[in-house]
Design a protein around this motif. Sequence first.
Motif, mmCIF file in Angstrom:
data_model
loop_
_atom_site.group_PDB
_atom_site.id
_atom_site.type_symbol
_atom_site.label_atom_id
_atom_site.label_comp_id
_atom_site.label_asym_id
_atom_site.label_seq_id
_atom_site.Cartn_x
_atom_site.Cartn_y
_atom_site.Cartn_z
ATOM 1 N N TYR A 217 0.716 -1.147 0.152
ATOM 2 C CA TYR A 217 0.018 0.016 0.037
ATOM 3 C C TYR A 217 0.732 1.282 0.104
ATOM 4 N N ALA A 224 1.633 7.355 -6.377
ATOM 5 C CA ALA A 224 0.642 7.952 -6.616
ATOM 6 C C ALA A 224 0.910 9.568 -6.314
ATOM 7 N N ASN A 225 1.555 9.756 -5.161
ATOM 8 C CA ASN A 225 1.964 11.056 -4.793
ATOM 9 C C ASN A 225 2.725 11.048 -3.672
ATOM 10 N N ARG A 227 4.454 13.333 -2.019
ATOM 11 C CA ARG A 227 4.212 14.321 -1.186
ATOM 12 C C ARG A 227 3.140 13.868 -0.107
ATOM 13 N N ALA A 228 1.867 13.325 -0.682
ATOM 14 C CA ALA A 228 1.123 12.843 0.645
ATOM 15 C C ALA A 228 1.581 11.797 1.086
ATOM 16 N N HIS A 231 3.336 13.630 3.826
ATOM 17 C CA HIS A 231 2.388 14.321 4.494
ATOM 18 C C HIS A 231 1.611 13.350 5.507
ATOM 19 N N THR A 232 1.338 12.130 5.263
ATOM 20 C CA THR A 232 0.757 11.246 6.130
ATOM 21 C C THR A 232 1.458 10.512 7.044
ATOM 22 N N LYS B 306 1.927 28.464 6.572
ATOM 23 C CA LYS B 306 2.278 27.031 6.150
ATOM 24 C C LYS B 306 3.219 26.684 7.053
ATOM 25 N N GLN B 315 5.947 18.109 9.881
ATOM 26 C CA GLN B 315 6.498 17.866 8.714
ATOM 27 C C GLN B 315 7.585 18.991 8.595
ATOM 28 N N TYR B 346 -3.774 17.291 10.587
ATOM 29 C CA TYR B 346 -3.363 18.432 9.937
ATOM 30 C C TYR B 346 -4.053 18.118 8.780
ATOM 31 N N THR B 348 -4.235 19.781 5.192
ATOM 32 C CA THR B 348 -3.222 20.968 4.410
ATOM 33 C C THR B 348 -4.122 21.696 3.533
ATOM 34 N N ASP B 350 -3.013 22.259 0.655
ATOM 35 C CA ASP B 350 -2.869 21.944 -0.811
ATOM 36 C C ASP B 350 -3.253 20.332 -0.827
ATOM 37 N N MET B 352 -5.027 19.054 -3.416
ATOM 38 C CA MET B 352 -4.779 18.152 -4.471
ATOM 39 C C MET B 352 -3.330 17.528 -4.663
ATOM 40 N N GLN B 353 -2.342 18.508 -4.446
ATOM 41 C CA GLN B 353 -0.829 18.062 -4.475
ATOM 42 C C GLN B 353 -0.480 17.214 -3.234
ATOM 43 N N GLU B 354 -0.805 17.521 -2.085
ATOM 44 C CA GLU B 354 -0.373 16.984 -1.149
ATOM 45 C C GLU B 354 -1.453 16.119 -0.070
ATOM 46 N N GLY B 355 -2.523 16.640 -0.179
ATOM 47 C CA GLY B 355 -3.545 15.968 0.980
ATOM 48 C C GLY B 355 -4.275 14.564 0.516
ATOM 49 N N CYS B 356 -3.859 14.196 -0.715
ATOM 50 C CA CYS B 356 -4.438 12.926 -1.116
ATOM 51 C C CYS B 356 -3.765 12.535 -2.367
ATOM 52 N N ALA B 357 -3.822 11.216 -2.575
ATOM 53 C CA ALA B 357 -3.297 10.470 -4.038
ATOM 54 C C ALA B 357 -4.638 10.441 -5.018
ATOM 55 N N ASN B 365 -7.649 6.344 0.147
ATOM 56 C CA ASN B 365 -7.362 7.777 0.767
ATOM 57 C C ASN B 365 -7.768 7.738 1.904
ATOM 58 N N LEU B 368 -5.168 6.680 4.823
ATOM 59 C CA LEU B 368 -3.654 7.166 4.580
ATOM 60 C C LEU B 368 -3.015 7.376 5.809
#
Lengths: 343, 512
Positions: A217, A224-225, A227-228, A231-232, B306, B315, B346, B348, B350, B352-357, B365, B368
């Motif tokens: 996973y 996929a991302n 940064r995510a 972030h997580t 930020k 982070q 937290y 975020t 952002d 789209m770019q940071e918060g989820c895949a 998602n 996560l």
Amino acid sequence: MKQILYDKAAPAANSILSVISAFVVGGVILLFIGKNPFTLYGQLFLQGMGSSLGVIETIIKMAPLLMVSAGLLVAFSGGLWNLGVEGQFLMGAILTGWLAPKLVPFLSLPVYFITLGGIGFAGGMIWALLPAILKARYNLNEIIITLMMNYVALNLVTWMVKGPINDLSVVPAQTKLIPMTHRMPMIPFTRIHLGLIIGLIVIIGVYWIIRRTTMGYQIRVLFANKRAAIHTGMNVKRIIVWSLLTSGGFSGLAGAIDVLAIKGLFQGGWNPMYGITCIPLVFLARLNGWAVIPLSYFFSFLVVGGEFVARDQGVPVFFVHVLEGLMLLSFAAGEHIGKGRVT
Amino acid sequence: MNNQPLIRLKAITKRFKGVIANDAVDFDLYPGEVHTLLGENGAGKSTLMHILSGLVQPDSGSIEIRGESVNIRSPYDSLRHGIGMVYQHFALVPNLTVIENIILGFEEGLILNRKRTESVLKQIFKEFELSLPLDEKISNLSVGERQRVEIAKALFHRSDVLILDEPTSVLTPIESEELFNTVFSMRRMGKAVVFITHKLKETIGISDRISILKLGKKVAEMSGEDLRQVGEEEGYRRIFDVMFDNTQLPKDTTTIKRSSEEMPILELDQVVCLGNFGEMRLKKLSLKLNKGEIFGIAGVDGNGQKELAEILAGQRKVVSGRLILDGNDITHEEGAGTRTDLGISYITDDRMQEGCALSMSVAENSILRLFKRPPFSRRKIMNKANINRHAEALIREFDIKVSGPDVDVGTLSGGNIQKILLARELSLHPKVLVCNKPTQGLDAKTTRYVKDRLQQESVRGTAVLFISSDLDELLSCSDRIGVLYDGELLDIVNRCDANRENIGKLMLGIRQ
């Protein structure tokens, strides 16, 4: 309902169309070099799929393709482009070729095979270690580093087999021959060695790990991302190292098994170039482990059939690699066009 | 002042997906003029300047340059007409030297005539009071120097118009002074400058004219000279009156004031942290967050919001100072995963770019941050059924518009994606919830929903740190508001004492 069918069928359709268009473009190339594509393709299929020799050879050759593809699957699922499978394969192979004869007197057969499998795996991992660390720690491009490591490996094994681990009792540069009693056993009632079973288990196991475990996973989230993932709270560095090492390990295992089952020794200058075959294969399979199995059969058939045809028709063996490359190109083109249409 | 304007924008209108960004805006610019654009975030300043620099095409309206009607279809067109833009995020090649960056794309012929270029540049530097090391690589320069390279580049290409988009937001006070000197010499040389800013002090200090945009409309035009004459205080007041309707806020009676006793849960003590370029972003910031309160952080974007959120979420590293959660020093318990386990969530800004895949499903998602815990995984094996059940429950509870948990997040609308983030973080039942601009870009209904959820969460006892650049939103739901300016918390104002004027002033760096 129709929509669902279409969704499921469209990806496979692109893969199949890529294969067909590669054959068409390859045919045009054949015309240019003055060969008749119809006779050549005819022979390819006739000998590769129509003769029992061709079919058995094809099935035997699936084993390394399955294992190398499994390694690629781990890396590619995380967006890590490990192009160093050839070097990793060679390191696994040479360590096995060197150490197997030494271990013969000491270990019982099962322990001997497990140990050598582990050695092959470790050999591949060692060769993936440097790119993995550089990627994880300094975010250096793994494509270039893994690719360059192939050339280092090729020269390193050539030097080793000509020097430190050369079997001086024979003329060619090679390691000591492994006695027939200590080769990979056959699947009962066939002349297909157990590598095929191991390969099937490995590819299905790896695919299961990617889809069903927490590590898999995290690998998929990394793809996929990234940064995510950070972030997580995922340990991105650990995931990168883990998946590149595993990826290298399976290539090394393929090397070990090829030595134990087919070659019986490591020979200078030997490089079956499975990377070139397996990279398009894994893409055409769309990183789906189940799809890797039939495609392995098909690509193995291309390699085996290609060898037959090369001998008979005077076409370079590399023509098969040209076909494989064309498949990847048409696949990429198909994906691009598909993207434009769907969204 | 010349009678012929250099640039005249007439009745420019631009819509993005039904939202009006510019509504019949007139804007003109004369040679030797500094024209400042003021307005809140989303008032349409950037869109207007993007139209001028060719990045965006207007839906209607016309552009005249030196009296001729023109179409600006691309940034290249805009450059050809002598318009140079200095962005907030510079467009320089870090591996090339200053002089190489300046001539990039404008070499005459194949061979670089270094001597000639150098002498032209020296002349420009002298005229416009710039100083730059020509042979230094961009990557070795400070942010302020990089900005000067951008300006030198525009001047080298003989731009008559220079657009500076919030140029001082990245500068130190001394660097800002130097920039103003350059701006003044440009004015002397008959060039025109468009200045976009949020800071009132410098607006009044350097502008010849000030245009104020609000919700896409131009609502006022003022003379800088007049404002300077009436004095700073009165000047601010006049701008305020236009920018924010200076009406009293309706007293919010719906929320019950929670227990008045203070129970600090999170404490920041003299926290210092650095930004991505090594510049200091939080300057000894201290703050106490109480259980069950919504603490609003007001401020113009880029003043450390930020970074504040990221040090709490683990982070970003704290350089000095301490973070104390529930009496325990957690300064060195870094990493987003660790902080999640400690009870800090937290959301975020952002998403789209940071918060989820985006290419993964809603179910994937939704876990996560939770995937390592049972019942979602046991002995490192994921339990798909439990994950789906969890996702389905969140979809119901948060009213997420999606046909099922297997749908890719990338196919959802921004509002629904934000709900997924909200659901994910709230399902952790955090002690502290940090949210950065959680309602940005959402429609009124979803905004309402998000705010209500945050309220409910605080009633449950969660401390909510609510960062936003939207003042109304902060005033409507915060218990206390702290104003972040240039990495410092200028003041903390209680809800009953807060109004647009005093917070607005603090946002612009003016202490009472």
